[in-house]
Design a protein around this motif. Structure first.
Motif, PDB file in Angstrom:
ATOM      1  N   ILE A   1      -1.118  -0.679  -7.474  1.00 22.57           N
ATOM      2  CA  ILE A   1      -0.094  -0.625  -6.245  1.00 22.57           C
ATOM      3  C   ILE A   1       1.002  -2.374  -6.296  1.00 22.57           C
ATOM      4  O   ILE A   1       2.286  -2.146  -5.027  1.00 22.57           O
ATOM      5  N   LEU A   2       0.492  -3.242  -6.200  1.00 20.59           N
ATOM      6  CA  LEU A   2       0.817  -4.343  -5.654  1.00 20.59           C
ATOM      7  C   LEU A   2       1.467  -5.473  -6.226  1.00 20.59           C
ATOM      8  O   LEU A   2       2.858  -5.350  -6.378  1.00 20.59           O
ATOM      9  N   LEU A   3       1.458  -4.312  -7.672  1.00 19.20           N
ATOM     10  CA  LEU A   3       2.658  -5.053  -8.718  1.00 19.20           C
ATOM     11  C   LEU A   3       3.945  -4.524  -8.569  1.00 19.20           C
ATOM     12  O   LEU A   3       5.204  -4.475  -8.133  1.00 19.20           O
ATOM     13  N   VAL A   4       4.471  -3.071  -8.046  1.00 25.57           N
ATOM     14  CA  VAL A   4       4.679  -2.391  -7.616  1.00 25.57           C
ATOM     15  C   VAL A   4       6.130  -3.151  -6.130  1.00 25.57           C
ATOM     16  O   VAL A   4       7.009  -3.352  -6.038  1.00 25.57           O
ATOM     17  N   LEU A   5       4.586  -2.598  -5.173  1.00 26.62           N
ATOM     18  CA  LEU A   5       5.595  -3.692  -3.706  1.00 26.62           C
ATOM     19  C   LEU A   5       5.935  -5.348  -4.284  1.00 26.62           C
ATOM     20  O   LEU A   5       6.549  -5.906  -3.360  1.00 26.62           O
ATOM     21  N   MET A   6       4.911  -5.899  -5.442  1.00 26.63           N
ATOM     22  CA  MET A   6       5.624  -6.951  -5.683  1.00 26.63           C
ATOM     23  C   MET A   6       7.118  -6.838  -6.477  1.00 26.63           C
ATOM     24  O   MET A   6       7.890  -8.498  -6.004  1.00 26.63           O
ATOM     25  N   GLY A   7       7.620  -5.992  -6.847  1.00 23.43           N
ATOM     26  CA  GLY A   7       9.051  -5.885  -6.757  1.00 23.43           C
ATOM     27  C   GLY A   7       9.875  -5.773  -6.604  1.00 23.43           C
ATOM     28  O   GLY A   7      10.410  -5.399  -6.552  1.00 23.43           O
ATOM     29  N   THR A   8       9.767  -5.544  -4.954  1.00 23.18           N
ATOM     30  CA  THR A   8      10.194  -5.533  -4.094  1.00 23.18           C
ATOM     31  C   THR A   8      10.909  -6.722  -3.002  1.00 23.18           C
ATOM     32  O   THR A   8       9.906  -7.335  -3.086  1.00 23.18           O
ATOM     33  N   ASP A   9      11.558  -6.324  -2.493  1.00 20.93           N
ATOM     34  CA  ASP A   9      12.260  -7.770  -1.168  1.00 20.93           C
ATOM     35  C   ASP A   9      10.780  -7.785  -0.449  1.00 20.93           C
ATOM     36  O   ASP A   9      10.520  -6.523   0.111  1.00 20.93           O
TER      37      ASP A   9
ATOM     38  N   THR B   1      11.265  -6.505   2.653  1.00 26.29           N
ATOM     39  CA  THR B   1      12.003  -4.600   3.314  1.00 26.29           C
ATOM     40  C   THR B   1      10.767  -3.737   2.784  1.00 26.29           C
ATOM     41  O   THR B   1      10.420  -2.597   4.514  1.00 26.29           O
ATOM     42  N   GLY B   2      10.018  -4.208   1.912  1.00 24.39           N
ATOM     43  CA  GLY B   2       9.267  -2.793   1.988  1.00 24.39           C
ATOM     44  C   GLY B   2       9.012  -2.062   1.171  1.00 24.39           C
ATOM     45  O   GLY B   2      10.319  -1.178   0.909  1.00 24.39           O
ATOM     46  N   LEU B   3       8.199  -0.604   0.694  1.00 26.72           N
ATOM     47  CA  LEU B   3       7.885   0.796   0.418  1.00 26.72           C
ATOM     48  C   LEU B   3       7.090   1.774   1.444  1.00 26.72           C
ATOM     49  O   LEU B   3       6.501   1.206   2.439  1.00 26.72           O
ATOM     50  N   ARG B   4       7.645   2.603   1.832  1.00 23.28           N
ATOM     51  CA  ARG B   4       7.258   3.871   2.208  1.00 23.28           C
ATOM     52  C   ARG B   4       6.420   4.362   0.818  1.00 23.28           C
ATOM     53  O   ARG B   4       6.032   4.180   0.134  1.00 23.28           O
ATOM     54  N   VAL B   5       4.964   4.999   1.437  1.00 21.06           N
ATOM     55  CA  VAL B   5       3.956   5.605   0.817  1.00 21.06           C
ATOM     56  C   VAL B   5       5.007   6.309  -0.084  1.00 21.06           C
ATOM     57  O   VAL B   5       4.397   6.311  -1.457  1.00 21.06           O
ATOM     58  N   GLY B   6       5.906   7.512  -0.242  1.00 21.35           N
ATOM     59  CA  GLY B   6       6.486   8.000  -0.984  1.00 21.35           C
ATOM     60  C   GLY B   6       7.126   8.109  -1.914  1.00 21.35           C
ATOM     61  O   GLY B   6       6.343   7.653  -3.207  1.00 21.35           O
ATOM     62  N   GLU B   7       7.692   6.059  -1.518  1.00 18.07           N
ATOM     63  CA  GLU B   7       8.752   5.647  -2.985  1.00 18.07           C
ATOM     64  C   GLU B   7       7.411   4.923  -3.782  1.00 18.07           C
ATOM     65  O   GLU B   7       7.477   4.791  -4.753  1.00 18.07           O
ATOM     66  N   ILE B   8       5.852   4.429  -3.422  1.00 24.87           N
ATOM     67  CA  ILE B   8       5.109   3.777  -3.897  1.00 24.87           C
ATOM     68  C   ILE B   8       4.696   5.024  -5.005  1.00 24.87           C
ATOM     69  O   ILE B   8       3.953   4.643  -6.516  1.00 24.87           O
ATOM     70  N   THR B   9       4.456   6.251  -4.018  1.00 27.28           N
ATOM     71  CA  THR B   9       3.798   7.653  -4.635  1.00 27.28           C
ATOM     72  C   THR B   9       4.755   8.228  -6.115  1.00 27.28           C
ATOM     73  O   THR B   9       3.803   7.994  -7.420  1.00 27.28           O
ATOM     74  N   GLU B  10       6.164   7.781  -5.994  1.00 25.19           N
ATOM     75  CA  GLU B  10       6.281   8.014  -6.905  1.00 25.19           C
ATOM     76  C   GLU B  10       6.245   6.552  -8.017  1.00 25.19           C
ATOM     77  O   GLU B  10       6.844   7.319  -9.615  1.00 25.19           O
ATOM     78  N   GLN B  11       6.331   5.698  -7.861  1.00 22.28           N
ATOM     79  CA  GLN B  11       6.204   4.805  -8.883  1.00 22.28           C
ATOM     80  C   GLN B  11       4.926   4.377  -9.632  1.00 22.28           C
ATOM     81  O   GLN B  11       5.195   3.803 -10.769  1.00 22.28           O
TER      82      GLN B  11
END
Length: 111
Positions: free
Chosen positions: A32-40, A43-53
């Motif tokens: 999850i941290l790696l996914v969040l690090m790959g974004t601005d 901006t951040g990400l919503r739970v659904g976007e994290i779920t997809e990735q």
């Protein structure tokens, strides 16, 4: 500073870092941290976007986000009914840097 004083400082550093170490020590939270690090960061990400990735269930992502938030590793920003999660760049992660630097200093000085 003698060896025992330095060890006591490192011991205190470990105590301060316990929540962060437990939070980031889990493989799922690392993904999850790696996914969040790959974004601005702003901006951040919503739970659904994290779920997809991450291909995790929504409840699993929500649980792990809660653990990361409680440890101070991530923050949440609300926009209306939407929650956006992002890495907290000025946070408890600094405690880890201090811990590693103190261990490095100890190893160079005493070994």
């Amino acid at each position: 500073m003698n060896k025992q004083d330095q060890l006591n400082i490192i011991k205190e550093d470990f105590i301060k870092c316990q929540k962060v170490l437990l939070a980031i020590g889990d493989e799922t939270r690392q993904s999850i941290l790696l996914v969040l690090m790959g974004t601005d960061c702003q901006t951040g990400l919503r739970v659904g976007e994290i779920t997809e990735q991450t291909h995790l269930s929504r409840p699993a992502v929500s649980h792990h986000l809660k653990v990361l938030r409680e440890a101070g590793v991530i923050l949440m920003r609300k926009e209306g009914t939407k929650n956006f999660y992002y890495i907290n760049v000025c946070t408890e992660l600094d405690l880890l840097k201090t811990l590693v630097l103190n261990i490095d200093h100890f190893m160079q000085k005493f070994y």
